[in-house]
Design a protein around this motif. Structure first.
Motif, PDB file in Angstrom:
ATOM      1  N   TYR A  28       0.811  -1.215   0.000  1.00  0.00           N
ATOM      2  CA  TYR A  28       0.000   0.000   0.000  1.00  0.00           C
ATOM      3  C   TYR A  28       0.847   1.270   0.000  1.00  0.00           C
ATOM      4  CZ  TYR A  28      -4.513  -2.220   0.147  1.00  0.00           C
ATOM      5  OH  TYR A  28      -5.636  -2.921  -0.203  1.00  0.00           O
ATOM      6  N   LEU A  29       2.052   1.177   0.550  1.00  0.00           N
ATOM      7  CA  LEU A  29       2.964   2.318   0.471  1.00  0.00           C
ATOM      8  C   LEU A  29       3.368   2.569  -0.981  1.00  0.00           C
ATOM      9  CD1 LEU A  29       4.722   4.346   2.176  1.00  0.00           C
ATOM     10  CD2 LEU A  29       6.564   2.685   1.954  1.00  0.00           C
ATOM     11  N   MET A  30       3.720   1.495  -1.716  1.00  0.00           N
ATOM     12  CA  MET A  30       4.095   1.625  -3.123  1.00  0.00           C
ATOM     13  C   MET A  30       2.899   2.081  -3.955  1.00  0.00           C
ATOM     14  SD  MET A  30       7.313   0.996  -3.463  1.00  0.00           S
ATOM     15  CE  MET A  30       7.466   1.895  -1.904  1.00  0.00           C
ATOM     16  N   ALA A  31       1.730   1.504  -3.663  1.00  0.00           N
ATOM     17  CA  ALA A  31       0.528   1.879  -4.412  1.00  0.00           C
ATOM     18  C   ALA A  31       0.191   3.349  -4.196  1.00  0.00           C
ATOM     19  CB  ALA A  31      -0.646   1.001  -3.997  1.00  0.00           C
ATOM     20  N   GLY A  98      -3.772   0.578   6.246  1.00  0.00           N
ATOM     21  CA  GLY A  98      -4.303   1.936   6.239  1.00  0.00           C
ATOM     22  C   GLY A  98      -3.209   2.984   6.363  1.00  0.00           C
ATOM     23  N   PHE A  99      -2.249   2.735   7.258  1.00  0.00           N
ATOM     24  CA  PHE A  99      -1.135   3.685   7.414  1.00  0.00           C
ATOM     25  C   PHE A  99      -0.297   3.741   6.139  1.00  0.00           C
ATOM     26  CE2 PHE A  99       3.252   4.688   8.823  1.00  0.00           C
ATOM     27  CZ  PHE A  99       3.010   5.974   9.281  1.00  0.00           C
ATOM     28  N   GLY A 100      -0.052   2.581   5.537  1.00  0.00           N
ATOM     29  CA  GLY A 100       0.711   2.547   4.289  1.00  0.00           C
ATOM     30  C   GLY A 100       0.025   3.293   3.165  1.00  0.00           C
ATOM     31  N   ALA A 101      -1.315   3.259   3.143  1.00  0.00           N
ATOM     32  CA  ALA A 101      -2.065   3.919   2.077  1.00  0.00           C
ATOM     33  C   ALA A 101      -2.066   5.440   2.214  1.00  0.00           C
ATOM     34  CB  ALA A 101      -3.500   3.390   2.052  1.00  0.00           C
ATOM     35  N   VAL A 102      -2.151   5.946   3.455  1.00  0.00           N
ATOM     36  CA  VAL A 102      -2.282   7.402   3.630  1.00  0.00           C
ATOM     37  C   VAL A 102      -0.941   8.114   3.789  1.00  0.00           C
ATOM     38  CG1 VAL A 102      -4.571   7.159   4.651  1.00  0.00           C
ATOM     39  CG2 VAL A 102      -2.577   7.236   6.148  1.00  0.00           C
ATOM     40  N   PHE A 103       0.099   7.395   4.212  1.00  0.00           N
ATOM     41  CA  PHE A 103       1.375   8.064   4.469  1.00  0.00           C
ATOM     42  C   PHE A 103       1.933   8.775   3.238  1.00  0.00           C
ATOM     43  CE2 PHE A 103       6.041   8.028   4.564  1.00  0.00           C
ATOM     44  CZ  PHE A 103       6.259   8.851   5.664  1.00  0.00           C
ATOM     45  N   PRO A 104       1.968   8.131   2.047  1.00  0.00           N
ATOM     46  CA  PRO A 104       2.517   8.836   0.874  1.00  0.00           C
ATOM     47  C   PRO A 104       1.751  10.111   0.542  1.00  0.00           C
ATOM     48  CG  PRO A 104       2.312   6.495   0.432  1.00  0.00           C
ATOM     49  CD  PRO A 104       1.590   6.747   1.718  1.00  0.00           C
TER      50      PRO A 104
END
Length: 200
Positions: A28-31, A98-104
């Protein structure tokens, strides 16, 4: 008692930093970092990582969650991450995804806001941003195709999808109204089929 508490804390930490959670965060971080135009554009990447590379999720389930995430209030990317993360690894998976998705988004928008005035009005940077917008459209088309392929299984669903598309494209009805109308049509058609099945 104190030793038992310490063991429980260590077990919780181990669960939170499990391999599944690390991969969920990474995906999700990459996405979130390399896809633009919103949460729908990240679906092809998530499908490849979580459905094809790893047998953690069926494609049908992923796109069901994507459709559900669109109908819920809030950011689509976050809604999808929470649903998929919970499904794959429970509450820890939900929080990590969720954190990976919103952090970027938070990090990059903070940078963009700070450096916005420094961006030139023309030149290679502006050209690169225009090219990214074109790529974003391609990601969205790919996500729409996959959603349609997995969700529009009956003529009734195709009819509702086409009607919703026309209403949204020509701004004939606000988005909440389209969602409510679609839900009512779904209830009507299901009730009709149920009555016909009883009478048969």
């Amino acid at each position: 008692m104190e030793q038992k508490t310490t063991v429980e804390v260590l077990e919780k930490k181990a669960t939170f930093f499990s391999k599944k959670n690390i991969i969920l965060f990474y995906v999700y971080l990459m996405a979130g970092t390399f896809t633009f135009s919103g949460g729908m554009a990240m679906l092809p990447l998530i499908e490849k990582e979580l459905c094809e590379k790893r047998p953690w999720l069926e494609k049908e389930v992923l796109y069901d969650d994507a459709a559900l995430g669109q109908t819920m209030p809030g950011v689509i990317a976050l809604n999808n991450a929470l649903l998929v993360g919970k499904r794959i690894n429970g509450l820890p998976g939900m929080l990590v995804a969720g954190f990976g998705a919103v952090f970027p988004a938070v990090f990059l928008m903070s940078l963009a806001t700070y450096f916005y005035q420094l961006l030139p009005n023309s030149g290679p940077i502006l050209t690169a941003l225009s090219a990214i917008r074109g790529t974003s459209a391609a990601f969205l088309f790919a996500a729409c195709y996959s959603l349609a392929r997995f969700n529009l299984e009956t003529n009734m669903l195709k009819f509702i999808a086409l009607g919703a598309f026309l209403l949204a494209t020509f701004s004939l009805l606000p988005v909440p109204g389209i969602i409510i109308l679609s839900a009512l049509l779904g209830v009507f058609f299901v009730s009709k089929d149920h009555k016909e099945g009883k009478n048969a």
